[in-house]
Design an enzyme around this catalytic site. Structure first.
Site, PDB file in Angstrom:
ATOM      1  N   ARG A 245       0.845  -1.193   0.000  1.00 25.95           N
ATOM      2  CA  ARG A 245       0.000   0.000   0.000  1.00 25.95           C
ATOM      3  C   ARG A 245       0.882   1.244   0.000  1.00 25.95           C
ATOM      4  O   ARG A 245       1.948   1.270   0.627  1.00 25.95           O
ATOM      5  CB  ARG A 245      -0.916   0.020   1.222  1.00 25.95           C
ATOM      6  CG  ARG A 245      -2.145  -0.872   1.076  1.00 25.95           C
ATOM      7  CD  ARG A 245      -3.102  -0.362  -0.020  1.00 25.95           C
ATOM      8  NE  ARG A 245      -4.284  -1.191  -0.217  1.00 25.95           N
ATOM      9  CZ  ARG A 245      -4.422  -2.148  -1.130  1.00 25.95           C
ATOM     10  NH1 ARG A 245      -3.429  -2.441  -1.951  1.00 25.95           N
ATOM     11  NH2 ARG A 245      -5.554  -2.814  -1.258  1.00 25.95           N
TER      12      ARG A 245
ATOM     13  N   HIS B  69      -1.077   0.599  -9.989  1.00 25.51           N
ATOM     14  CA  HIS B  69      -1.745  -0.405  -9.140  1.00 25.51           C
ATOM     15  C   HIS B  69      -2.214  -1.579  -9.997  1.00 25.51           C
ATOM     16  O   HIS B  69      -3.399  -1.936 -10.009  1.00 25.51           O
ATOM     17  CB  HIS B  69      -2.918   0.233  -8.371  1.00 25.51           C
ATOM     18  CG  HIS B  69      -3.257  -0.534  -7.116  1.00 25.51           C
ATOM     19  ND1 HIS B  69      -3.619   0.055  -5.944  1.00 25.51           N
ATOM     20  CD2 HIS B  69      -3.281  -1.873  -6.862  1.00 25.51           C
ATOM     21  CE1 HIS B  69      -3.854  -0.871  -5.022  1.00 25.51           C
ATOM     22  NE2 HIS B  69      -3.645  -2.056  -5.560  1.00 25.51           N
TER      23      HIS B  69
HETATM   24  P1  NAP Z   1      -1.503 -10.835   4.521  1.00 28.21           P
HETATM   25  O1  NAP Z   1      -1.538 -12.299   4.206  1.00 28.21           O
HETATM   26  O2  NAP Z   1      -2.483 -10.288   5.488  1.00 28.21           O
HETATM   27  O3  NAP Z   1      -0.037 -10.499   5.030  1.00 28.21           O
HETATM   28  C1  NAP Z   1       0.302  -9.272   5.602  1.00 28.21           C
HETATM   29  C2  NAP Z   1       1.705  -9.368   6.137  1.00 28.21           C
HETATM   30  O4  NAP Z   1       2.074  -8.092   6.668  1.00 28.21           O
HETATM   31  C3  NAP Z   1       1.836 -10.374   7.287  1.00 28.21           C
HETATM   32  O5  NAP Z   1       3.055 -11.076   7.168  1.00 28.21           O
HETATM   33  C4  NAP Z   1       1.870  -9.480   8.510  1.00 28.21           C
HETATM   34  O6  NAP Z   1       2.573  -9.997   9.627  1.00 28.21           O
HETATM   35  C5  NAP Z   1       2.591  -8.277   7.974  1.00 28.21           C
HETATM   36  N1  NAP Z   1       2.326  -7.102   8.791  1.00 28.21           N
HETATM   37  C6  NAP Z   1       1.160  -6.460   8.995  1.00 28.21           C
HETATM   38  N2  NAP Z   1       1.321  -5.439   9.841  1.00 28.21           N
HETATM   39  C7  NAP Z   1       2.614  -5.425  10.187  1.00 28.21           C
HETATM   40  C8  NAP Z   1       3.404  -4.618  11.039  1.00 28.21           C
HETATM   41  N3  NAP Z   1       2.875  -3.600  11.716  1.00 28.21           N
HETATM   42  N4  NAP Z   1       4.700  -4.890  11.166  1.00 28.21           N
HETATM   43  C9  NAP Z   1       5.247  -5.929  10.495  1.00 28.21           C
HETATM   44  N5  NAP Z   1       4.566  -6.752   9.666  1.00 28.21           N
HETATM   45  C10 NAP Z   1       3.261  -6.495   9.521  1.00 28.21           C
HETATM   46  O7  NAP Z   1      -1.647  -9.971   3.196  1.00 28.21           O
HETATM   47  P2  NAP Z   1      -1.262 -10.368   1.696  1.00 28.21           P
HETATM   48  O8  NAP Z   1      -2.373 -11.108   1.060  1.00 28.21           O
HETATM   49  O9  NAP Z   1       0.102 -10.984   1.689  1.00 28.21           O
HETATM   50  O10 NAP Z   1      -1.207  -8.928   1.008  1.00 28.21           O
HETATM   51  C11 NAP Z   1      -0.325  -7.916   1.517  1.00 28.21           C
HETATM   52  C12 NAP Z   1      -0.789  -6.555   1.046  1.00 28.21           C
HETATM   53  O11 NAP Z   1      -0.522  -6.411  -0.343  1.00 28.21           O
HETATM   54  C13 NAP Z   1      -2.315  -6.365   1.151  1.00 28.21           C
HETATM   55  O12 NAP Z   1      -2.668  -5.855   2.400  1.00 28.21           O
HETATM   56  C14 NAP Z   1      -2.643  -5.397   0.055  1.00 28.21           C
HETATM   57  O13 NAP Z   1      -2.719  -4.106   0.601  1.00 28.21           O
HETATM   58  C15 NAP Z   1      -1.432  -5.485  -0.881  1.00 28.21           C
HETATM   59  N6  NAP Z   1      -1.819  -5.934  -2.213  1.00 28.21           N
HETATM   60  C16 NAP Z   1      -1.539  -5.133  -3.266  1.00 28.21           C
HETATM   61  C17 NAP Z   1      -1.874  -5.536  -4.549  1.00 28.21           C
HETATM   62  C18 NAP Z   1      -1.534  -4.715  -5.748  1.00 28.21           C
HETATM   63  O14 NAP Z   1      -2.174  -4.872  -6.798  1.00 28.21           O
HETATM   64  N7  NAP Z   1      -0.533  -3.879  -5.677  1.00 28.21           N
HETATM   65  C19 NAP Z   1      -2.513  -6.763  -4.748  1.00 28.21           C
HETATM   66  C20 NAP Z   1      -2.769  -7.573  -3.660  1.00 28.21           C
HETATM   67  C21 NAP Z   1      -2.401  -7.146  -2.382  1.00 28.21           C
HETATM   68  P3  NAP Z   1       2.100 -11.372  10.350  1.00 28.21           P
HETATM   69  O15 NAP Z   1       2.403 -12.468   9.370  1.00 28.21           O
HETATM   70  O16 NAP Z   1       2.916 -11.431  11.554  1.00 28.21           O
HETATM   71  O17 NAP Z   1       0.614 -11.232  10.595  1.00 28.21           O
END
Ligand code: NAP
Length: 317
Positions: A232, A280
């Site tokens: 993000r 994006h």
């Molecule tokens: P996810 O499975 O919820 O993983 C989020 C990761 O971030 C987890 O490893 C979490 O830690 C870590 N995290 C969250 N808050 C944190 C903090 N304060 N300090 C350190 N680590 C933290 O999400 P995902 O499916 O992998 O997706 C990640 C993000 O990518 C999404 O939230 C979305 O915003 C973005 N995204 C972007 C696109 C795009 O088109 N550019 C597409 C898809 C997703 P823990 O493992 O310890 O919980």
């Protein structure tokens, strides 16, 4: 599940996409009644599920019999920003196999572009300049650090490891991943950054992640490091990133997500010689893949199991 076909309202891709959504859901949950978001024949109390991208604020609160909200994208900020959203309703994030695969592809694309200096190759072609140059290091010698080791971060780590990179990751909670050096929590963030040649942002937008990558933390990256962000836009303080690029501390940046979006036409990132801006576009998931993901979550819900990929408001993701 009830014998009556339960209604799912869909707001993703516009009304024209509804026939494709119907075909996709018919393959995996035939007893679901798929309706367009603005279908006037649907009584609000008959709506059990919604699958949405950017629903209008106040709209979801109208559905008093709603059971689950499905986000059509991986982030849920486009839903939770609604001040009238009933906070007790479960929200399921999109984590289809195609969503994960396509963001991982983007991450590999960007990391390779930074490491091999793709911008320099493109600039040479634009100038009709036959310029032979070598990258400063190979993948074997390049340390990639991934912020966020969730669905996408962990899969990206595996792909980058397979490409030959030295991979590390940082998350909120401790992790153990084959071939990946894992760091966790704010206390280990500085150590993680000082050992990262290419930083990859795959974090959600939360109170804790907003503005995390500021001038102080960017300065901790080794000189010549690159930055990629596909999580993000709020993660990075953009003026600080641009200042670090201009000062030569960072070599280049590859950025898919911004705050705000769309990126305003006069934003300096558009024309910066060391920044690759993409709109994006990292994730792409077909409707059948998204329907499969919703179907799997519904099956768990109907069995009475925990909803997979459920947004947890207390952590903010
Ligand atoms: P996810 O499975 O919820 O993983 C989020 C990761 O971030 C987890 O490893 C979490 O830690 C870590 N995290 C969250 N808050 C944190 C903090 N304060 N300090 C350190 N680590 C933290 O999400 P995902 O499916 O992998 O997706 C990640 C993000 O990518 C999404 O939230 C979305 O915003 C973005 N995204 C972007 C696109 C795009 O088109 N550019 C597409 C898809 C997703 P823990 O493992 O310890 O919980």
């Amino acid at each position: 599940m009830d014998t009556v076909r339960e209604i799912i309202l869909v707001k993703s891709g516009g009304e024209a996409a509804i026939p494709e959504w119907r075909r996709a859901f018919a393959e995996v949950v035939p007893n679901l009644d798929v309706r367009w978001w603005d279908d006037a024949s649907v009584h609000p109390d008959a709506v059990r599920y919604v699958l949405v991208w950017q629903p209008e604020p106040g709209r979801i609160a109208r559905y008093r019999s709603l059971r689950v909200i499905f986000s059509s994208g991986a982030g849920v900020d486009h839903i939770t920003c609604d001040p009238d959203l009933p906070r007790y309703l479960p929200i399921v994030r999109m984590a289809s196999d195609e969503t994960i695969q396509t963001v991982c592809e983007y991450v590999c694309l960007g990391v390779l572009a930074i490491q091999r200096d793709l911008r320099r190759m493109i600039a040479a072609q634009a100038a009709c300049l036959w310029e032979e140059f070598e990258p400063p290091r190979t993948a074997f010698q390049t340390r990639v650090g991934i912020m966020g080791l969730g669905n996408i971060g962990a899969s990206s780590a595996r792909m980058l490891h397979a490409l030959g990179y030295q991979v590390a990751g940082w998350a909120r909670s401790p992790k153990s991943l084959d071939g990946v050096r894992c760091f966790s929590g704010v206390t280990e963030l500085d150590a993680f950054l000082t050992q990262t040649d290419i930083l990859v942002g795959l974090l959600p937008d939360t109170v804790e992640t907003r503005g995390l990558l500021d001038a102080r933390r960017i300065a901790m990256l080794p000189r010549g490091a690159g930055v990629l962000n596909a999580g993000r836009g709020t993660l990075i303080v953009m003026p600080d990133l641009i200042a670090a690029l201009d000062a030569g501390h960072l070599s280049s940046a590859f950025v898919d997500v911004f705050d705000p979006e769309p990126l305003p036409p006069d934003h300096p990132a558009w024309r910066h010689p060391r920044i690759t801006v993409t709109s994006h576009v990292a994730a792409f998931a077909s409707r059948p893949a998204r329907a499969r993901h919703v179907a799997a979550a519904l099956a768990a819900y109907w069995r009475g199991d925990e909803l997979p990929h459920r947004y947890q408001p207390e952590r903010g993701y």
